[in-house]
Design an enzyme around this catalytic site. Structure first.
Site: not given
Ligand code: NAD
Length: 238
Positions: A135, A139
């Site tokens: 990701h 995040k």
């Protein structure tokens, strides 16, 4: 529908755009700077609340919706150690609740395919299973909620594994590796590795729009229903 948006970051803004396209009205937007506006009175204008906030505040946001008896759909990850409490309260008080670690249609199909693959691989112990997720660097939680759901989906078919572990070296646990790179929207892989070859099932999200659309579909589905729901019901996937 009249919608309350809890969390107005990357996802909140995507949900707002798709909600307006689909003819819904946004009657309340709550973010960090106006968190005191999350009152029963303000929530009562909404038919449903959609929460994409932060791990630290998701539980309080859900509780506020329950206090106001407003159905709540949440995609916030990283707070799931409290999900049993939420489910218990939803049962007791006949509230409406839906959590999905990932709202995209493709990921929910990927979960279903992963369960089928794991069942097929059950007898082939020469393959070592693992999960990898990548990701964007913003995040907050690791592993991703989607990777946790993926692990929970396949573990029932891996009786030699006693759970999952983050970047773990323990052979008894299913290894889940997390990578944080640039602006990657979300990549998940289920791998089976042997001395001879590697099998890989992969989902790669191209944008956040798929999550936002799924959250909207979930909100439209739970609106006027009571109980605890999942994306399996919304998308009718087995
Ligand atoms: P983000 O950081 O862009 O947005 C979070 C927002 O919450 C910020 O604007 C922040 O100011 C706000 N916030 C802080 N305190 C708050 C409070 N008390 N009340 C309301 N809002 C508050 O993050 P994002 O990319 O929009 O992701 C949000 C969450 O959704 C994360 O947990 C992420 O992992 C998750 N997510 C889930 C899915 C899914 O399909 N389920 C998809 C993408 C992201």
């Amino acid at each position: 529908m009249n919608i309350a948006l809890l969390g107005y970051g990357r996802m909140g803004k995507e949900v707002e755009a798709i909600a307006r396209e689909r003819g819904h009205e946004i009657v309340l937007i709550v973010d960090k700077q106006n968190a005191n506006e999350l009152t029963a009175e303000n929530l009562s204008k909404a038919d449903v609340a959609i929460d994409f906030s932060l791990p630290d505040v998701a539980y309080a946001n859900i509780s506020a919706c329950f206090d106001a008896h407003i159905p709540v759909v949440t995609g916030t990850t990283g707070w799931q150690e409290r999900i049993q409490e939420v489910h218990a309260r939803a049962h007791e008080e006949e509230q409406t609740f839906l959590y999905a670690s990932n709202f995209s249609l493709g990921v929910n199909l990927f979960f279903a395919m992963s369960a089928k693959l794991a069942r097929m691989m059950e007898d082939f112990s020469m393959y070592t299973p693992s999960i990898e997720e990548t990701h964007h660097i913003h995040k907050k939680d690791a592993p991703s909620g989607t990777a946790i759901t993926l692990a929970e989906t396949v573990l029932p078919y891996m009786l030699q594994k006693n759970g999952w572990s983050l970047n773990g070296k323990d052979d008894k646990a299913l290894s889940v590796k997390s990578f944080r790179e640039g602006e990657v929207t979300g990549n998940h892989q289920l791998l089976y590795d042997s001395a001879f070859d590697t099998l890989k099932l992969e989902h790669n999200a191209k944008s956040r729009k798929g999550f936002a659309m799924g959250a909207l579909l979930a909100a439209e589905y739970v609106h006027n229903k009571k109980g605890i729901f999942t994306m399996k019901e919304v998308l009718n996937i087995e």
